[in-house]
Scaffold this motif. Structure first.
Motif, PDB file in Angstrom:
ATOM      1  N   ALA A 113       0.839  -1.208   0.000  1.00 25.11           N
ATOM      2  CA  ALA A 113       0.000   0.000   0.000  1.00 25.11           C
ATOM      3  C   ALA A 113       0.866   1.247   0.000  1.00 25.11           C
ATOM      4  N   TRP A 114       0.323   2.302  -0.598  1.00 23.95           N
ATOM      5  CA  TRP A 114       0.929   3.629  -0.460  1.00 23.95           C
ATOM      6  C   TRP A 114       0.400   4.242   0.828  1.00 23.95           C
ATOM      7  N   ILE A 115       1.312   4.741   1.663  1.00 31.37           N
ATOM      8  CA  ILE A 115       0.927   5.256   2.972  1.00 31.37           C
ATOM      9  C   ILE A 115       0.978   6.782   2.975  1.00 31.37           C
ATOM     10  N   TRP A 116      -0.204   7.395   3.106  1.00 37.96           N
ATOM     11  CA  TRP A 116      -0.302   8.849   3.251  1.00 37.96           C
ATOM     12  C   TRP A 116      -0.061   9.219   4.713  1.00 37.96           C
ATOM     13  N   ASN A 117       0.365  10.447   4.938  1.00 35.83           N
ATOM     14  CA  ASN A 117       0.381  10.972   6.300  1.00 35.83           C
ATOM     15  C   ASN A 117      -0.651  12.081   6.430  1.00 35.83           C
ATOM     16  N   ARG A 118      -1.359  12.069   7.550  1.00 33.59           N
ATOM     17  CA  ARG A 118      -2.408  13.073   7.774  1.00 33.59           C
ATOM     18  C   ARG A 118      -1.812  14.463   7.986  1.00 33.59           C
ATOM     19  N   VAL A 119      -0.641  14.505   8.624  1.00 37.32           N
ATOM     20  CA  VAL A 119       0.059  15.781   8.824  1.00 37.32           C
ATOM     21  C   VAL A 119       0.967  16.003   7.617  1.00 37.32           C
ATOM     22  N   ASN A 156       7.537   8.455  -0.972  1.00 31.23           N
ATOM     23  CA  ASN A 156       8.816   7.759  -0.778  1.00 31.23           C
ATOM     24  C   ASN A 156       9.868   8.660  -0.140  1.00 31.23           C
ATOM     25  N   ALA A 157       9.734   9.980  -0.290  1.00 31.41           N
ATOM     26  CA  ALA A 157      10.669  10.902   0.348  1.00 31.41           C
ATOM     27  C   ALA A 157      10.503  10.871   1.863  1.00 31.41           C
ATOM     28  N   ARG A 158       9.290  10.573   2.307  1.00 32.15           N
ATOM     29  CA  ARG A 158       9.039  10.462   3.749  1.00 32.15           C
ATOM     30  C   ARG A 158       9.655   9.179   4.288  1.00 32.15           C
ATOM     31  N   PHE A 159       9.376   8.054   3.614  1.00 34.14           N
ATOM     32  CA  PHE A 159      10.084   6.797   3.900  1.00 34.14           C
ATOM     33  C   PHE A 159       9.984   5.926   2.657  1.00 34.14           C
ATOM     34  N   ASN A 160      11.036   5.199   2.377  1.00 38.66           N
ATOM     35  CA  ASN A 160      11.120   4.391   1.163  1.00 38.66           C
ATOM     36  C   ASN A 160      10.224   3.160   1.299  1.00 38.66           C
ATOM     37  N   HIS A 161       9.148   3.118   0.520  1.00 39.46           N
ATOM     38  CA  HIS A 161       8.181   2.022   0.634  1.00 39.46           C
ATOM     39  C   HIS A 161       8.797   0.667   0.285  1.00 39.46           C
ATOM     40  N   ASP A 162       9.791   0.664  -0.592  1.00 36.69           N
ATOM     41  CA  ASP A 162      10.465  -0.582  -0.962  1.00 36.69           C
ATOM     42  C   ASP A 162      11.273  -1.110   0.221  1.00 36.69           C
ATOM     43  N   VAL A 163      12.063  -0.250   0.815  1.00 29.77           N
ATOM     44  CA  VAL A 163      12.895  -0.646   1.956  1.00 29.77           C
ATOM     45  C   VAL A 163      12.033  -1.130   3.121  1.00 29.77           C
ATOM     46  N   TYR A 164      10.886  -0.512   3.325  1.00 31.37           N
ATOM     47  CA  TYR A 164      10.005  -0.861   4.445  1.00 31.37           C
ATOM     48  C   TYR A 164       9.065  -2.032   4.129  1.00 31.37           C
ATOM     49  N   GLY A 165       9.195  -2.624   2.940  1.00 32.39           N
ATOM     50  CA  GLY A 165       8.384  -3.783   2.590  1.00 32.39           C
ATOM     51  C   GLY A 165       6.942  -3.471   2.252  1.00 32.39           C
ATOM     52  N   LEU A 166       6.662  -2.217   1.917  1.00 30.97           N
ATOM     53  CA  LEU A 166       5.285  -1.799   1.669  1.00 30.97           C
ATOM     54  C   LEU A 166       4.997  -1.466   0.210  1.00 30.97           C
TER      55      LEU A 166
END
Length: 429
Positions: A113-119, A156-166
């Motif tokens: 999943a792509w993870i959005w942040n509310r803030v 991905n600039a917030r956190f790398n989805h590939d590295v985090y397994g997401l």
């Protein structure tokens, strides 16, 4: 005491009166009522979807398994090893909350999943930054691949989805993303371990599709809900056909009288409550005869076009069958009522308000400026909403307090010209 609606059925003279027989049960006793109009507001999350047939071995698992609907608080899961199956908003929130008391939490996902942040940027709520008329216009003119690239790079600039397994198998716009500000923090600290789909369960463990096996005490299925579930409605194709056809996700097109409306049975990319409010305002006006619906063929044509658009843009997933873009849908319903703000007129006579409406968050105040339900305080509410967003955050007085955002005059001028040009494009379009 709670009341349960047992059945909603057309009266024998429905074609003339549009009335409904409704049976309600309270404290074990049933009572019948007659209503002139019905609003179904039961939402999308009432009938849990639990696909146990997709998980071999679940019946021999000796631990506990539940659907996320049954979860109330984390205390009873203290010290347990838990797998949460599903990475939607509920699954992610559950995994985060449980990770504070559980021995270990695993979060299992089929496709990522792509993870959005509310803030969002500058600490502002994401919807106030992204869900604006300006961005809605850009979305219409920009190629889809560019929007996908921008959004994916941003997340991905917030956190790398590939590295985090997401990292998901789909592009950003193709499927509903998940909101979570805390998930990456819990992954990097080891409180939550991301796992692929479960291949099978044993008596005491889960075997995942990558061949790894983890001992478990509890399984929580955050596998969503049956999209359309209205067991109280009579089984009649004129009330609701097999495809659950609804004109603009509100009115069944085949009814002889438009006295049934579905409220909130959709998934806006944005806030649900404002869309439901506009739907309700429209429904009441239709019930009262103040607004007319198109012909049956006209409504079915609109439904068909929307389905084709959804099939083209999104994955073949029940969660996406009733997905709408927030600003576009709000304007669509507002146009039916006659409350969509007139940007060209505002630009000419009230440019300050026009700027805030176009570049600022699309809040419900905008649909109280004119037409039925007009509110005298709407203009001031729009112009001061930024102050109200910031005020609760300012609990510490700073000695050199500066405005959080100052727009240079030259930029304001360019924006004003752009606003005028884009407004003309929208009107001519």
């Amino acid at each position: 005491s709670q009341s349960k609606v047992c059945s909603v059925r057309k009266r024998s003279d429905f074609s003339c009166t549009g009335q409904w027989d409704v049976i309600v049960e309270t404290a074990g006793k049933q009572k019948s009522y007659v209503f002139d109009g019905i609003m179904v507001c039961s939402g999308l999350y009432s009938d849990p979807f639990l696909p146990l047939q997709n998980f071999p071995g679940i019946k021999r698992f000796k631990g506990q398994y539940i659907h996320s609907l049954e979860y109330k608080n984390p205390e009873k899961f203290r010290g347990k090893k838990i797998v949460v199956v599903g990475i939607g908003n509920s699954g992610t929130d559950l995994a985060i909350e449980l990770s504070h008391v559980a021995s270990q939490v695993f979060l299992s996902t089929r496709r990522g999943a792509w993870i959005w942040n509310r803030v969002w940027d500058n600490g502002m709520p994401v919807d106030t930054v992204l869900f604006t008329r300006f961005n809605a216009v850009l979305t219409r003119f920009y190629p889809t691949f560019l929007i996908n690239r921008w959004a994916e790079n941003k997340l991905n600039a917030r956190f790398n989805h590939d590295v985090y397994g997401l990292l998901p198998q789909h592009r950003f716009l193709s499927h509903q993303a998940t909101f979570s500000d805390d998930l990456p923090n819990h992954i990097i600290s080891g409180r939550i371990l991301i796992k692929p789909n479960v291949r099978e369960f044993t008596e005491t463990s889960a075997i995942f599709e990558d061949g790894t096996e983890e001992d478990l005490d509890v399984i929580i299925f955050a596998t969503g809900y049956t999209t359309f579930s209205f067991p109280f409605l009579e089984n009649n194709s004129t009330v609701l056909d097999s495809q659950c056809s609804m004109f603009k996700f509100v009115f069944p097109p085949q009814l002889e009288k438009p006295s049934l409306a579905f409220i909130g049975i959709l998934q806006p990319v944005g806030a649900t409550i404002p869309t439901s409010e506009l739907q309700s305002r429209w429904a009441v006006r239709v019930f009262k005869g103040l607004n007319k619906l198109p012909s049956v063929s006209g409504m079915m044509d609109d439904i068909r076009k929307k389905r084709e658009k959804i099939e083209k843009e999104f994955l073949n997933n029940p969660r996406d069958t009733c997905r709408v873009q927030y600003v576009d849908y709000m304007d669509e319903i507002a146009s039916e009522i006659g409350v969509k703000p007139n940007l060209l007129s505002l630009f000419l006579w009230d440019p300050k308000l026009a700027k805030d409406i176009f570049f600022g968050p699309c809040t419900p105040y905008q649909y109280r400026l004119q037409g039925p339900g007009k509110w005298a305080g709407a203009r001031r509410a729009i112009l001061t909403q930024r102050e109200r967003i910031i005020k609760p955050l300012r609990t510490r007085t700073l000695s050199h307090d500066q405005p959080p955002y100052s727009v240079p005059f030259w930029l304001k001028s360019i924006c004003a010209v752009l606003l005028f040009v884009l407004t003309l494009i929208i009107i001519k379009g």
